[in-house]
Design a protein around this motif. Structure first.
Motif, PDB file in Angstrom:
ATOM      1  N   LEU A   1      71.611   0.123  60.069  1.00 32.44           N
ATOM      2  CA  LEU A   1      71.567   1.566  59.869  1.00 32.44           C
ATOM      3  C   LEU A   1      71.054   1.882  58.471  1.00 32.44           C
ATOM      4  N   GLU A   2      71.529   1.130  57.505  1.00 34.08           N
ATOM      5  CA  GLU A   2      71.120   1.353  56.118  1.00 34.08           C
ATOM      6  C   GLU A   2      69.599   1.252  55.976  1.00 34.08           C
ATOM      7  N   GLU A   3      69.028   0.206  56.548  1.00 32.46           N
ATOM      8  CA  GLU A   3      67.587  -0.014  56.459  1.00 32.46           C
ATOM      9  C   GLU A   3      66.806   1.012  57.282  1.00 32.46           C
ATOM     10  N   LEU A   4      67.218   1.215  58.520  1.00 32.26           N
ATOM     11  CA  LEU A   4      66.485   2.088  59.447  1.00 32.26           C
ATOM     12  C   LEU A   4      66.499   3.548  59.020  1.00 32.26           C
ATOM     13  N   SER A   5      67.532   3.965  58.290  1.00 32.73           N
ATOM     14  CA  SER A   5      67.637   5.361  57.854  1.00 32.73           C
ATOM     15  C   SER A   5      67.135   5.565  56.425  1.00 32.73           C
ATOM     16  N   ASN A   6      66.683   4.498  55.776  1.00 30.59           N
ATOM     17  CA  ASN A   6      66.276   4.573  54.364  1.00 30.59           C
ATOM     18  C   ASN A   6      67.416   5.088  53.486  1.00 30.59           C
ATOM     19  N   TRP A   7      68.632   4.671  53.796  1.00 30.89           N
ATOM     20  CA  TRP A   7      69.829   5.160  53.125  1.00 30.89           C
ATOM     21  C   TRP A   7      69.743   5.025  51.607  1.00 30.89           C
ATOM     22  N   ASN A   8      69.201   3.930  51.139  1.00 32.10           N
ATOM     23  CA  ASN A   8      69.169   3.682  49.696  1.00 32.10           C
ATOM     24  C   ASN A   8      67.984   4.321  48.981  1.00 32.10           C
ATOM     25  N   SER A   9      67.089   4.955  49.720  1.00 35.23           N
ATOM     26  CA  SER A   9      65.973   5.640  49.068  1.00 35.23           C
ATOM     27  C   SER A   9      66.392   7.060  48.702  1.00 35.23           C
ATOM     28  N   ARG A  10      65.646   7.658  47.830  1.00 41.59           N
ATOM     29  CA  ARG A  10      65.931   9.033  47.399  1.00 41.59           C
ATOM     30  C   ARG A  10      65.524   9.992  48.520  1.00 41.59           C
ATOM     31  N   ALA A  11      66.433  10.876  48.900  1.00 40.88           N
ATOM     32  CA  ALA A  11      66.129  11.873  49.927  1.00 40.88           C
ATOM     33  C   ALA A  11      65.187  12.917  49.336  1.00 40.88           C
ATOM     34  N   PRO A  12      64.396  13.576  50.181  1.00 44.57           N
ATOM     35  CA  PRO A  12      63.521  14.642  49.683  1.00 44.57           C
ATOM     36  C   PRO A  12      64.332  15.711  48.950  1.00 44.57           C
ATOM     37  N   GLY A  13      63.705  16.457  48.055  1.00 41.62           N
ATOM     38  CA  GLY A  13      64.381  17.477  47.252  1.00 41.62           C
ATOM     39  C   GLY A  13      65.198  18.443  48.088  1.00 41.62           C
ATOM     40  N   GLY A  14      66.449  18.640  47.687  1.00 42.10           N
ATOM     41  CA  GLY A  14      67.332  19.577  48.383  1.00 42.10           C
ATOM     42  C   GLY A  14      67.958  19.043  49.654  1.00 42.10           C
ATOM     43  N   VAL A  15      67.647  17.800  50.000  1.00 35.36           N
ATOM     44  CA  VAL A  15      68.166  17.182  51.228  1.00 35.36           C
ATOM     45  C   VAL A  15      69.164  16.102  50.850  1.00 35.36           C
ATOM     46  N   ALA A  16      70.251  16.021  51.606  1.00 33.49           N
ATOM     47  CA  ALA A  16      71.247  14.965  51.407  1.00 33.49           C
ATOM     48  C   ALA A  16      71.458  14.235  52.723  1.00 33.49           C
ATOM     49  N   ARG A  17      71.930  13.004  52.619  1.00 34.63           N
ATOM     50  CA  ARG A  17      72.219  12.196  53.808  1.00 34.63           C
ATOM     51  C   ARG A  17      73.720  12.016  53.949  1.00 34.63           C
ATOM     52  N   GLY A  18      74.174  12.083  55.210  1.00 30.46           N
ATOM     53  CA  GLY A  18      75.564  11.813  55.531  1.00 30.46           C
ATOM     54  C   GLY A  18      75.625  10.773  56.631  1.00 30.46           C
ATOM     55  N   LEU A  19      76.687  10.009  56.650  1.00 30.39           N
ATOM     56  CA  LEU A  19      76.836   8.890  57.575  1.00 30.39           C
ATOM     57  C   LEU A  19      78.122   9.016  58.364  1.00 30.39           C
ATOM     58  N   ALA A  20      78.072   8.596  59.614  1.00 29.38           N
ATOM     59  CA  ALA A  20      79.286   8.489  60.433  1.00 29.38           C
ATOM     60  C   ALA A  20      79.069   7.391  61.467  1.00 29.38           C
ATOM     61  N   ILE A  21      80.150   6.708  61.810  1.00 25.27           N
ATOM     62  CA  ILE A  21      80.119   5.642  62.817  1.00 25.27           C
ATOM     63  C   ILE A  21      81.286   5.873  63.762  1.00 25.27           C
ATOM     64  N   HIS A  22      81.032   5.659  65.046  1.00 27.48           N
ATOM     65  CA  HIS A  22      82.063   5.892  66.050  1.00 27.48           C
ATOM     66  C   HIS A  22      81.918   4.878  67.185  1.00 27.48           C
ATOM     67  N   GLU A  23      83.044   4.506  67.769  1.00 29.63           N
ATOM     68  CA  GLU A  23      83.033   3.606  68.925  1.00 29.63           C
ATOM     69  C   GLU A  23      83.784   4.249  70.080  1.00 29.63           C
ATOM     70  N   SER A  24      83.146   4.300  71.226  1.00 28.22           N
ATOM     71  CA  SER A  24      83.804   4.761  72.455  1.00 28.22           C
ATOM     72  C   SER A  24      83.038   4.234  73.656  1.00 28.22           C
TER      73      SER A  24
END
Length: 161
Positions: A1-24
């Motif tokens: 998920l970290e790699e596929l979402s570019n989690w560690n890269s800087r998000a575009p200006g004014g944009v933030a990233r949030g994460l959630a994981i769930h199992e069902s």
């Protein structure tokens, strides 16, 4: 998920990233939401990246459709889903008074499946719905520094901290 979402890269200006994981239903879904706050104080979801471990897949295209339709359903509930009762009467009685996601609201979506073999078979109908709201409000917290503890998000006036 970290790699596929570019989690560690800087998000575009004014944009933030949030994460959630769930199992069902035997399926694990991790989601990253890219969100911004509009000038009118609303939330704008730009992108949702889903990584799904459901075990074996019979038809990957149908599985992708199920995951992404669950994301849209979850976003409708998280952003707009509300029933108001006044003097014993429900005010939202049809789609002209009950807001749901429209095509113009729908974010870009990426869906990735963890390769599997063996006898694991998970569900795909509901698992992608549940992590949507937490991913979105976690991203909004990064922007506003305010925790959203009840839904829908549209009940809040959002501003940058």
């Amino acid at each position: 998920l970290e790699e596929l979402s570019n989690w560690n890269s800087r998000a575009p200006g004014g944009v933030a990233r949030g994460l959630a994981i769930h199992e069902s239903f035997g399926t694990i879904v991790g989601q990253v939401a890219e969100v911004s706050v509009t000038q009118s104080g609303g939330a704008k979801v730009h992108k949702i990246v889903s990584v799904v471990d459901c075990g074996n897949l019979v038809n990957p295209k149908i599985a992708k459709s199920q995951i992404e339709s669950g994301v849209v359903f979850g976003l409708s509930a998280a952003l707009f889903g509300k029933i108001t009762i006044e003097q014993g009467k429900v005010l939202e009685d049809n789609f002209d008074t009950y807001r749901v996601m429209e095509m113009s609201d729908t974010p870009e979506m990426e869906t990735h499946f963890v390769p599997a073999s063996g006898d694991k078979w998970g569900g795909l109908g509901e698992p992608s719905v549940r992590p949507v709201a937490p991913a979105v409000v976690n991203a909004l917290f990064k922007i506003t520094r305010r925790r959203i503890r009840s839904l829908p998000v549209s009940d809040y006036y959002l501003s940058r901290s």
